[in-house]
Design a protein around this motif. Sequence first.
Motif, PDB file in Angstrom:
ATOM      1  N   VAL A  41       0.828  -1.200   0.000  1.00 19.36           N
ATOM      2  CA  VAL A  41       0.000   0.000   0.000  1.00 19.36           C
ATOM      3  C   VAL A  41       0.867   1.256   0.000  1.00 19.36           C
ATOM      4  CG1 VAL A  41      -1.771   1.271   1.249  1.00 19.36           C
ATOM      5  CG2 VAL A  41      -1.875  -1.224   1.139  1.00 19.36           C
ATOM      6  N   PHE A  42       1.780   1.358   0.960  1.00 17.11           N
ATOM      7  CA  PHE A  42       2.596   2.570   1.107  1.00 17.11           C
ATOM      8  C   PHE A  42       4.084   2.276   0.938  1.00 17.11           C
ATOM      9  CE2 PHE A  42      -0.958   3.716   4.074  1.00 17.11           C
ATOM     10  CZ  PHE A  42      -1.436   4.775   3.328  1.00 17.11           C
TER      11      PHE A  42
ATOM     12  N   SER B 210       8.441   5.665   3.602  1.00 16.14           N
ATOM     13  CA  SER B 210       8.308   7.026   4.129  1.00 16.14           C
ATOM     14  C   SER B 210       6.828   7.418   4.238  1.00 16.14           C
ATOM     15  CB  SER B 210       9.088   8.016   3.276  1.00 16.14           C
ATOM     16  OG  SER B 210       8.814   7.791   1.912  1.00 16.14           O
ATOM     17  N   GLN B 211       6.003   6.884   3.325  1.00 19.68           N
ATOM     18  CA  GLN B 211       4.557   7.173   3.412  1.00 19.68           C
ATOM     19  C   GLN B 211       3.944   6.515   4.651  1.00 19.68           C
ATOM     20  OE1 GLN B 211       2.458   6.147  -0.153  1.00 19.68           O
ATOM     21  NE2 GLN B 211       3.536   7.629  -1.419  1.00 19.68           N
TER      22      GLN B 211
ATOM     23  N   VAL C  28       5.136   6.353   7.560  1.00 21.95           N
ATOM     24  CA  VAL C  28       5.309   7.257   8.708  1.00 21.95           C
ATOM     25  C   VAL C  28       4.183   8.284   8.728  1.00 21.95           C
ATOM     26  CG1 VAL C  28       6.865   8.895   9.830  1.00 21.95           C
ATOM     27  CG2 VAL C  28       7.794   6.923   8.577  1.00 21.95           C
TER      28      VAL C  28
ATOM     29  N   PHE D  92       1.247   7.999   7.295  1.00 19.38           N
ATOM     30  CA  PHE D  92      -0.016   7.307   7.564  1.00 19.38           C
ATOM     31  C   PHE D  92      -0.175   7.061   9.057  1.00 19.38           C
ATOM     32  CE2 PHE D  92      -2.464   3.363   8.157  1.00 19.38           C
ATOM     33  CZ  PHE D  92      -3.661   3.747   7.577  1.00 19.38           C
TER      34      PHE D  92
ATOM     35  N   LEU E   2      -9.272   5.802   5.889  1.00 25.10           N
ATOM     36  CA  LEU E   2      -8.126   5.275   6.633  1.00 25.10           C
ATOM     37  C   LEU E   2      -8.351   3.811   6.983  1.00 25.10           C
ATOM     38  CD1 LEU E   2      -7.273   8.261   9.039  1.00 25.10           C
ATOM     39  CD2 LEU E   2      -6.046   7.565   6.981  1.00 25.10           C
TER      40      LEU E   2
ATOM     41  N   ALA F 242     -10.207   1.621   5.331  1.00 29.93           N
ATOM     42  CA  ALA F 242     -10.060   0.818   4.107  1.00 29.93           C
ATOM     43  C   ALA F 242      -8.585   0.594   3.801  1.00 29.93           C
ATOM     44  CB  ALA F 242     -10.744   1.506   2.937  1.00 29.93           C
ATOM     45  N   THR F 243      -7.806   1.680   3.947  1.00 29.05           N
ATOM     46  CA  THR F 243      -6.380   1.583   3.678  1.00 29.05           C
ATOM     47  C   THR F 243      -5.709   0.636   4.674  1.00 29.05           C
ATOM     48  OG1 THR F 243      -6.571   3.895   3.065  1.00 29.05           O
ATOM     49  CG2 THR F 243      -4.368   2.979   3.127  1.00 29.05           C
ATOM     50  N   ASP F 244      -6.156   0.746   5.918  1.00 34.91           N
ATOM     51  CA  ASP F 244      -5.591  -0.093   6.972  1.00 34.91           C
ATOM     52  C   ASP F 244      -5.868  -1.579   6.705  1.00 34.91           C
ATOM     53  OD1 ASP F 244      -3.974   0.045   9.100  1.00 34.91           O
ATOM     54  OD2 ASP F 244      -5.561   0.242  10.601  1.00 34.91           O
ATOM     55  N   LEU F 245      -7.049  -1.856   6.191  1.00 41.78           N
ATOM     56  CA  LEU F 245      -7.420  -3.236   5.856  1.00 41.78           C
ATOM     57  C   LEU F 245      -6.460  -3.767   4.785  1.00 41.78           C
ATOM     58  CD1 LEU F 245      -9.792  -4.880   6.994  1.00 41.78           C
ATOM     59  CD2 LEU F 245     -11.105  -4.258   4.975  1.00 41.78           C
ATOM     60  N   GLY F 246      -6.170  -2.911   3.811  1.00 40.85           N
ATOM     61  CA  GLY F 246      -5.228  -3.273   2.759  1.00 40.85           C
ATOM     62  C   GLY F 246      -3.835  -3.498   3.314  1.00 40.85           C
TER      63      GLY F 246
ATOM     64  N   ALA G  59      -3.080  -4.344   6.389  1.00 40.93           N
ATOM     65  CA  ALA G  59      -3.077  -5.553   7.212  1.00 40.93           C
ATOM     66  C   ALA G  59      -2.977  -6.798   6.340  1.00 40.93           C
ATOM     67  CB  ALA G  59      -4.338  -5.600   8.063  1.00 40.93           C
ATOM     68  N   ARG G  60      -3.729  -6.791   5.238  1.00 44.94           N
ATOM     69  CA  ARG G  60      -3.686  -7.953   4.337  1.00 44.94           C
ATOM     70  C   ARG G  60      -2.286  -8.133   3.757  1.00 44.94           C
ATOM     71  NH1 ARG G  60      -7.308  -7.439  -0.323  1.00 44.94           N
ATOM     72  NH2 ARG G  60      -6.618  -9.529  -0.848  1.00 44.94           N
TER      73      ARG G  60
ATOM     74  N   LEU H 146     -17.985   0.557   5.663  1.00 45.83           N
ATOM     75  CA  LEU H 146     -17.270   1.092   4.498  1.00 45.83           C
ATOM     76  C   LEU H 146     -18.207   1.072   3.296  1.00 45.83           C
ATOM     77  CD1 LEU H 146     -13.773  -0.643   4.812  1.00 45.83           C
ATOM     78  CD2 LEU H 146     -14.437   1.618   5.580  1.00 45.83           C
TER      79      LEU H 146
ATOM     80  N   THR I 288       1.086  10.650   0.217  1.00 43.83           N
ATOM     81  CA  THR I 288       0.364   9.694   1.062  1.00 43.83           C
ATOM     82  C   THR I 288      -1.142   9.851   0.878  1.00 43.83           C
ATOM     83  OG1 THR I 288       2.167   9.932   2.632  1.00 43.83           O
ATOM     84  CG2 THR I 288       0.207   8.772   3.409  1.00 43.83           C
TER      85      THR I 288
ATOM     86  N   TYR J  64      -6.497   4.041  -2.693  1.00 44.08           N
ATOM     87  CA  TYR J  64      -6.898   2.827  -2.003  1.00 44.08           C
ATOM     88  C   TYR J  64      -8.380   2.820  -1.674  1.00 44.08           C
ATOM     89  CZ  TYR J  64      -5.531  -1.613  -0.425  1.00 44.08           C
ATOM     90  OH  TYR J  64      -5.389  -2.950  -0.379  1.00 44.08           O
TER      91      TYR J  64
ATOM     92  N   GLU K  64      -8.363  -8.328   9.804  1.00 42.86           N
ATOM     93  CA  GLU K  64      -7.052  -7.747   9.537  1.00 42.86           C
ATOM     94  C   GLU K  64      -5.938  -8.728   9.855  1.00 42.86           C
ATOM     95  OE1 GLU K  64      -7.034  -3.967  11.439  1.00 42.86           O
ATOM     96  OE2 GLU K  64      -8.722  -3.268  10.227  1.00 42.86           O
TER      97      GLU K  64
END
Lengths: 313, 390
Positions: free
Chosen positions: A220-221, A224-225, A227, A229, A253, A255-259, A261-262, B288, B332, B339, B371
């Motif tokens: 996803v990131f 440096s991104q 940090v 996030f 955030l 949704a991004t976190d789910l990505g 984590a996966r 979501l 970011t 995403y 997660e």
Amino acid sequence: MLDRKLLFITGKGGVGKSTVAASLARAAVAQGKKVLLCEMDAKGALSKLLQTTELGFVPREISPNLSAMTMNTQDALREYVGIFLKTPFIAAIPGLAGIFDFVADAAPGVKEVLVVGKLCYEVRKGNFDIVIVDAESTGHIVAQVAAPTTLRNFVPIGPLNEQTLWMTEILEDPQKTGVVVVATCEEMAVNEAIDLVAALQSKTNVDTAAIVVNRVPSEVFTKSQEVVFAQLNLAKNRSIVAKKIGSNIDLALQATDLGRARRNLATHHISWLRRGLAEMRPIKDFLLLPDFSYEASDVLVNKLSSELEAELS
Amino acid sequence: MTTISELIQRDGLVVVCGSGGVGKTSVSAALGVLAATQTQKRVLVLTVDPAKRLANALGLSALGNTEVQITPELFKNSKTKLRGTLAAAMIDTKASWDELIIRHAPDEATRNTVLQNSLYKNLTERFVHSHDYIAVERLYQAHASGAYDLIIVDTPPSRNALTILDAPKRMQDFFSSRLLKLLTPSSQWQLLALAAKPFYEIADRLLGKGLLRDVAEFFTLFRTMETGFVERARNVEQLLHDSKTSFVVVTTLEDAPLSEAEFLSTALKERNFITSFAIANRVIPKELTSAALLEQAEVLKRLRNNAEFTSELASTLTSSEAEIDASLLSQTMATIANYAQATTQIIEHQTALTDRVAAFADNFASAPMLETDIADINGLIALGESLNIG
């Protein structure tokens, strides 16, 4: 791996064996090869993926240089009897099918030899540059590729025994034959892949050509991104961020976190897989394929085959 | 419309089916935990997948063929407590077969000959889909013991999970087949033995000398156990058709597993089994929504190009631990926007497929995409609760 003559694609149920097999076949065609794709379980997944009508035992060209077939033990028996015993009339005797099923259920390796024999026969005939097999799941593959040897030990004399020798020569030559083990980034798929490679190496002389990890979620990131996030995601910053960007930022955030984590979980499982394989004889190719599972079948195969082409060239 | 809570209130069996990799084993275990924490039942979870993490989540180092009770101690860090009892076991085909032979063999000599026969191991591995037969047999054994009120079975990972349901019938057919009788002639059937002679001759030419005869010898012994096996298979079949047995089909909201689930459900219907629950696993959390995510993505894309905004937010976010630079913040924000947008595609896809899941059973439940992998009892409790709500 596409320079070999015979590839068995296997892995735990649900990891995408058929998809990988179909994509490898397309990649081989793109390299200018004449390909035979064979489905072992007649479930029809391949014809659906390739968007063609039902497949039969006789290979059918479904697109330029790509032929496909589905395995059938009865037909393989008939062909075997016809070609090698030169007594085709036997196959027509009523009750033979029943007797065969009965014995094949009991004697080790009989069914497997017919099936593997058919594949080796296609290799020997040389009508195709490569035979790609959408094989059965992990439980069966070891018995299948080892079948000629198993049967030779079990039936010391007889025509089946003699036929197993040339099959073994094809199967045990790493230039010619290889097993491709497919896994996904999940605990059980990874463990089965490790166990399978161990079994292939200890119980057979058939080479493992590649490990393919399917459906790897993309990163996803950048570092440096990450940090940034983390700062955005901090509880104390959340309300400030929500005020500045909008209250739905929380959902973006999440949704991004789910990505994330996966992806993290996937990375963990991939390193677990690498660690498990490190204890074994080295395997030439270790491929990671992106997650296209939300694409429709045809798009999926196209995307994966271009991915494989790039990886393998 | 029934809820998962009502499903586990009933006594009897719950058979969990589905394609490989959809989380069947976790769902089965979570249903077991839910039943043992919401009711005072004696619950057993029978699984076929030896997932180590799952065994660990149940407080066991590994699952074995014999049933192990989960201790209340395991729940000490959970708000939810055991009210009933919970046991778990993994079906080990080889061990179960040995037990069966020991039970049905008429005498010790037959038993030992069968167990030591070189064909035996190979046979139990493949004939009459023995994995599948053993799974239902093991289930019957646990049921008949009377030690459990509710048994949850995670079906074998065969691509076609139906073979387990056909296994008892196939076992009965196998014993009554004419071929078996031809190949295993008893003294009264000398005529038939004569009739079998041409078969032997063809088989010798095809397969190698004597192979069929060896096989026949083995089956002659095996047939002495016919009565026990056939009766047992009949009982197992009855149990599967009992009104107290429910079928649950698990799927993820992806094309291939869902097609498999639909196929499974139709085939269940053909066999007069009713799919009482369809469970969609790994669903994007309900909060979501596409609309909210798309709107947010637009806002993020607009703001990230506003230099004044990014530098101001960057300085707000900068702390002693992290120095945030405006251009990095802008990048970011773009990633988050992308995403959020990509997630809406998954949501749309999942929503489109949800109706298909709901269509193949009277009742529907879902569990969210997690997660992390389920690693402890709290993970199983949470999965059970979300199934109950969803």
